[in-house]
Design an enzyme around this catalytic site. Structure first.
Site, PDB file in Angstrom:
ATOM      1  N   TYR A 145     -16.556   7.840 -42.376  1.00 37.54           N
ATOM      2  CA  TYR A 145     -16.601   8.320 -40.885  1.00 37.54           C
ATOM      3  C   TYR A 145     -18.032   8.056 -40.514  1.00 37.54           C
ATOM      4  O   TYR A 145     -17.624   7.701 -38.933  1.00 37.54           O
ATOM      5  CB  TYR A 145     -16.463   9.790 -41.270  1.00 37.54           C
ATOM      6  N   ASP A 146     -18.520   7.988 -40.726  1.00 38.42           N
ATOM      7  CA  ASP A 146     -20.491   7.168 -40.457  1.00 38.42           C
ATOM      8  C   ASP A 146     -20.099   6.104 -39.640  1.00 38.42           C
ATOM      9  O   ASP A 146     -20.644   6.398 -38.434  1.00 38.42           O
ATOM     10  CB  ASP A 146     -21.346   7.710 -41.356  1.00 38.42           C
ATOM     11  N   ARG A 191     -27.486  23.125 -42.596  1.00 34.33           N
ATOM     12  CA  ARG A 191     -26.638  22.730 -40.894  1.00 34.33           C
ATOM     13  C   ARG A 191     -27.270  23.725 -40.515  1.00 34.33           C
ATOM     14  O   ARG A 191     -27.850  24.615 -40.735  1.00 34.33           O
ATOM     15  CB  ARG A 191     -25.406  23.211 -42.068  1.00 34.33           C
ATOM     16  N   GLY A 234     -27.461  25.145 -53.156  1.00 35.52           N
ATOM     17  CA  GLY A 234     -26.840  25.652 -52.209  1.00 35.52           C
ATOM     18  C   GLY A 234     -28.229  25.837 -51.191  1.00 35.52           C
ATOM     19  O   GLY A 234     -28.753  26.188 -50.242  1.00 35.52           O
TER      20      GLY A 234
HETATM   21  P1  NAD Z   1      -9.422  18.416 -36.236  1.00 38.22           P
HETATM   22  O1  NAD Z   1      -9.317  17.381 -37.411  1.00 38.22           O
HETATM   23  O2  NAD Z   1      -9.745  19.969 -36.299  1.00 38.22           O
HETATM   24  O3  NAD Z   1      -8.885  17.513 -35.016  1.00 38.22           O
HETATM   25  C1  NAD Z   1      -8.883  15.914 -34.562  1.00 38.22           C
HETATM   26  C2  NAD Z   1      -7.794  15.941 -33.917  1.00 38.22           C
HETATM   27  O4  NAD Z   1      -7.528  14.686 -33.853  1.00 38.22           O
HETATM   28  C3  NAD Z   1      -6.866  16.290 -34.664  1.00 38.22           C
HETATM   29  O5  NAD Z   1      -5.985  17.455 -33.392  1.00 38.22           O
HETATM   30  C4  NAD Z   1      -6.042  14.991 -35.400  1.00 38.22           C
HETATM   31  O6  NAD Z   1      -4.314  15.160 -34.955  1.00 38.22           O
HETATM   32  C5  NAD Z   1      -6.012  14.674 -34.583  1.00 38.22           C
HETATM   33  N1  NAD Z   1      -6.012  12.468 -34.382  1.00 38.22           N
HETATM   34  C6  NAD Z   1      -6.694  11.679 -35.752  1.00 38.22           C
HETATM   35  N2  NAD Z   1      -6.151  11.204 -35.401  1.00 38.22           N
HETATM   36  C7  NAD Z   1      -5.627  11.563 -34.796  1.00 38.22           C
HETATM   37  C8  NAD Z   1      -4.898   9.494 -33.724  1.00 38.22           C
HETATM   38  N3  NAD Z   1      -5.463   8.071 -34.950  1.00 38.22           N
HETATM   39  N4  NAD Z   1      -4.154   9.458 -32.906  1.00 38.22           N
HETATM   40  C9  NAD Z   1      -3.997  10.991 -32.180  1.00 38.22           C
HETATM   41  N5  NAD Z   1      -4.524  12.099 -32.763  1.00 38.22           N
HETATM   42  C10 NAD Z   1      -5.253  11.677 -33.592  1.00 38.22           C
HETATM   43  O7  NAD Z   1     -11.235  18.075 -35.978  1.00 38.22           O
HETATM   44  P2  NAD Z   1     -12.315  19.114 -35.063  1.00 38.22           P
HETATM   45  O8  NAD Z   1     -13.937  19.395 -35.567  1.00 38.22           O
HETATM   46  O9  NAD Z   1     -11.682  19.380 -33.668  1.00 38.22           O
HETATM   47  O10 NAD Z   1     -13.293  17.510 -34.336  1.00 38.22           O
HETATM   48  C11 NAD Z   1     -12.695  17.060 -33.352  1.00 38.22           C
HETATM   49  C12 NAD Z   1     -13.376  16.179 -32.701  1.00 38.22           C
HETATM   50  O11 NAD Z   1     -15.075  16.220 -32.731  1.00 38.22           O
HETATM   51  C13 NAD Z   1     -13.673  14.274 -34.471  1.00 38.22           C
HETATM   52  O12 NAD Z   1     -13.865  13.398 -32.807  1.00 38.22           O
HETATM   53  C14 NAD Z   1     -14.743  15.175 -35.565  1.00 38.22           C
HETATM   54  O13 NAD Z   1     -15.463  13.366 -35.181  1.00 38.22           O
HETATM   55  C15 NAD Z   1     -16.028  15.348 -34.197  1.00 38.22           C
HETATM   56  N6  NAD Z   1     -17.170  17.071 -33.862  1.00 38.22           N
HETATM   57  C16 NAD Z   1     -17.111  17.422 -35.110  1.00 38.22           C
HETATM   58  C17 NAD Z   1     -17.818  18.496 -34.621  1.00 38.22           C
HETATM   59  C18 NAD Z   1     -17.161  20.227 -35.911  1.00 38.22           C
HETATM   60  O14 NAD Z   1     -18.298  20.350 -36.878  1.00 38.22           O
HETATM   61  N7  NAD Z   1     -16.246  20.252 -35.929  1.00 38.22           N
HETATM   62  C19 NAD Z   1     -18.988  17.755 -35.313  1.00 38.22           C
HETATM   63  C20 NAD Z   1     -19.036  16.339 -35.398  1.00 38.22           C
HETATM   64  C21 NAD Z   1     -18.161  15.617 -34.502  1.00 38.22           C
HETATM   65  N1  UDP Z   2     -19.918  23.605 -49.042  1.00 39.72           N
HETATM   66  C1  UDP Z   2     -20.217  24.093 -49.626  1.00 39.72           C
HETATM   67  N2  UDP Z   2     -18.793  25.117 -49.877  1.00 39.72           N
HETATM   68  C2  UDP Z   2     -17.573  24.315 -49.858  1.00 39.72           C
HETATM   69  C3  UDP Z   2     -17.521  23.583 -48.656  1.00 39.72           C
HETATM   70  C4  UDP Z   2     -18.938  22.766 -47.868  1.00 39.72           C
HETATM   71  O1  UDP Z   2     -21.042  24.503 -50.733  1.00 39.72           O
HETATM   72  O2  UDP Z   2     -16.642  24.936 -50.168  1.00 39.72           O
HETATM   73  C5  UDP Z   2     -21.236  23.046 -48.301  1.00 39.72           C
HETATM   74  C6  UDP Z   2     -21.068  21.190 -48.805  1.00 39.72           C
HETATM   75  O3  UDP Z   2     -21.490  20.522 -49.715  1.00 39.72           O
HETATM   76  C7  UDP Z   2     -22.636  20.666 -47.136  1.00 39.72           C
HETATM   77  C8  UDP Z   2     -22.578  21.824 -46.647  1.00 39.72           C
HETATM   78  O4  UDP Z   2     -21.616  22.717 -46.829  1.00 39.72           O
HETATM   79  O5  UDP Z   2     -23.665  20.720 -47.885  1.00 39.72           O
HETATM   80  C9  UDP Z   2     -21.492  21.815 -45.148  1.00 39.72           C
HETATM   81  O6  UDP Z   2     -20.322  21.630 -45.672  1.00 39.72           O
HETATM   82  P1  UDP Z   2     -19.133  20.806 -44.281  1.00 39.72           P
HETATM   83  O7  UDP Z   2     -18.609  19.999 -45.124  1.00 39.72           O
HETATM   84  O8  UDP Z   2     -18.893  21.955 -43.975  1.00 39.72           O
HETATM   85  O9  UDP Z   2     -19.964  20.130 -43.706  1.00 39.72           O
HETATM   86  P2  UDP Z   2     -20.744  18.515 -43.539  1.00 39.72           P
HETATM   87  O10 UDP Z   2     -21.611  18.474 -45.089  1.00 39.72           O
HETATM   88  O11 UDP Z   2     -20.226  17.978 -42.828  1.00 39.72           O
HETATM   89  O12 UDP Z   2     -21.713  18.976 -43.166  1.00 39.72           O
END
Ligand code: NAD
Ligand code: UDP
Length: 329
Positions: free
Chosen positions: A160-161, A226, A222
């Site tokens: 992902y990163d 975040r 914990g």
């Molecule tokens: P989500 O999984 O709910 O939404 C992602 C959507 O993309 C889904 O509807 C999935 O079906 C679609 N998708 C995935 N791969 C695809 C492909 N190859 N073709 C077409 N559609 C595809 O996730 P989200 O939380 O809504 O995240 C949306 C965006 O925001 C992502 O790019 C994510 O990296 C970014 N983002 C989200 C968060 C967060 O906290 N939710 C934080 C940082 C970045």
């Molecule tokens: N986490 C947790 N219990 C859970 C799910 C997540 O303690 O059931 C922790 C996880 O290890 C991380 C933080 O909560 O330290 C945020 O996790 P999340 O998956 O929500 O987001 P991200 O790690 O992508 O920021």
């Protein structure tokens, strides 16, 4: 942070038609709703890998909204004019990208390129939703956009990163070498209604556990932190970034930082639950702390989050509580 009135996403008079990849997901579906409320015609492109048409139920009979089931890793075109392409399509929770590592890398690479190509062909503005994960396990705190990050390229979060880091580089290349009008926003942890109860993230996990009276699974001790941003604020920030000519990257997040144990306790209290806390193993490369420096968003976009965390969590809990019990866990 001083409470501020909710930043109503500004109207987008120049955006008559937008393409939203990943629009059936959590953030994307709220964005589609908000664009439609502003009068923008929306074409959503999503393969439903982690999204759901349930999120778009309100758009079912909306003549200004079109859903196209398509994998953005394959080339695609959209007929007619397009003013804005917002590229969200990607698995996004650690649980999801661990299940779909190759798909995640492909979405960041091929998916981003196809979305960029569409924007280039149409002369549209392109917005990439990148992530705070580009900072990895940050050595600088809080994180400004000028920090380059501390990322393990082969670790459990690397698919992902690095996909997002590549997507940022590709977006920059299209801006400099192909003349595409682009902006990169880096979203920090976003929460709200329509999160999937099983996506493995802390907020939906703790809420579903607290509502069911099950133990709250807190990873490690914990003490990791975040900073949680309500989805309405995140969407307002995305629209504010779309409305400017700024190239980014711009952090969008809520600087209100809390430990995961504090989050578990807060959710338990707001649910009026007696669930115990159960300490479980911490995933590899789990970042120790995360908090956005949002000086740039404040100055360049006039944006800052407005939803108080307790209020936002209570609203999210209410949404989960209204779902049928079988759909909550
Ligand atoms: P989500 O999984 O709910 O939404 C992602 C959507 O993309 C889904 O509807 C999935 O079906 C679609 N998708 C995935 N791969 C695809 C492909 N190859 N073709 C077409 N559609 C595809 O996730 P989200 O939380 O809504 O995240 C949306 C965006 O925001 C992502 O790019 C994510 O990296 C970014 N983002 C989200 C968060 C967060 O906290 N939710 C934080 C940082 C970045
Ligand atoms: N986490 C947790 N219990 C859970 C799910 C997540 O303690 O059931 C922790 C996880 O290890 C991380 C933080 O909560 O330290 C945020 O996790 P999340 O998956 O929500 O987001 P991200 O790690 O992508 O920021």
């Amino acid at each position: 942070m001083a409470p501020a009135p909710a930043p109503d996403p500004r109207p987008l008079p120049h955006v008559r038609r937008a393409v939203v990849t990943g629009g059936a997901g959590f953030v994307g579906s709220h964005l589609c709703d908000r664009l439609r409320a502003a009068g923008t015609e929306v074409v959503c492109v999503d393969n439903l890998l982690t999204g759901s048409l349930d999120n778009l139920a309100d758009r079912a009979d909306d003549p200004g909204f079109t859903f196209r089931r398509h994998d953005v890793c394959e080339p695609f075109d959209v007929e007619g004019p397009v003013d804005l392409v917002v590229h969200l399509a990607s698995p996004a929770s650690p649980h999801d990208y661990a299940r779909h590592p190759v798909e995640t890398l492909r979405a960041g690479a091929h998916g981003t390129q196809h979305a960029l190509e569409l924007a280039r062909r149409k002369g549209a503005r392109f917005l990439l939703t990148s992530t705070s994960e580009v900072y990895g396990d940050p050595l600088v705190h809080p994180q400004p956009e000028t920090y380059w990050g501390n990322v393990n390229p082969i670790g459990p979060r690397s698919q992902y990163d690095e996909a997002k880091r590549y997507a940022e580089a590709l977006t920059t290349a299209y801006r400099t070498a192909r003349g595409t009008d682009t902006v990169i926003v880096r979203l920090f942890n976003t929460y709200g209604p329509r999160m999937r109860p099983t996506d493995g993230r802390a907020v939906p996990a703790f809420i579903t556990q607290a509502l069911a009276g099950r133990p709250l699974t807190v990873a490690g001790d914990g003490g990791q932190t975040r900073s949680l941003c309500h989805v309405d604020d995140t969407v307002a920030g995305i629209l504010a970034a779309a409305a400017t000519g700024h190239p980014g990257p711009i952090n969008l997040g809520n600087p209100a930082e809390l430990t995961i144990l504090e989050l578990a306790h807060r959710i338990r209290d707001l649910c009026d639950s007696a669930s115990p806390v159960e300490f479980v193993g911490r995933p590899g490369d789990d970042p120790a702390r995360r908090r956005p420096d949002i000086t740039l968003a404040r100055t360049a976009l006039g944006w800052q989050p407005a939803v108080d965390t307790d209020r936002g969590l209570a609203q999210t809990i209410d949404w989960f509580a209204r779902r049928p019990v079988g759909a909550r866990a």
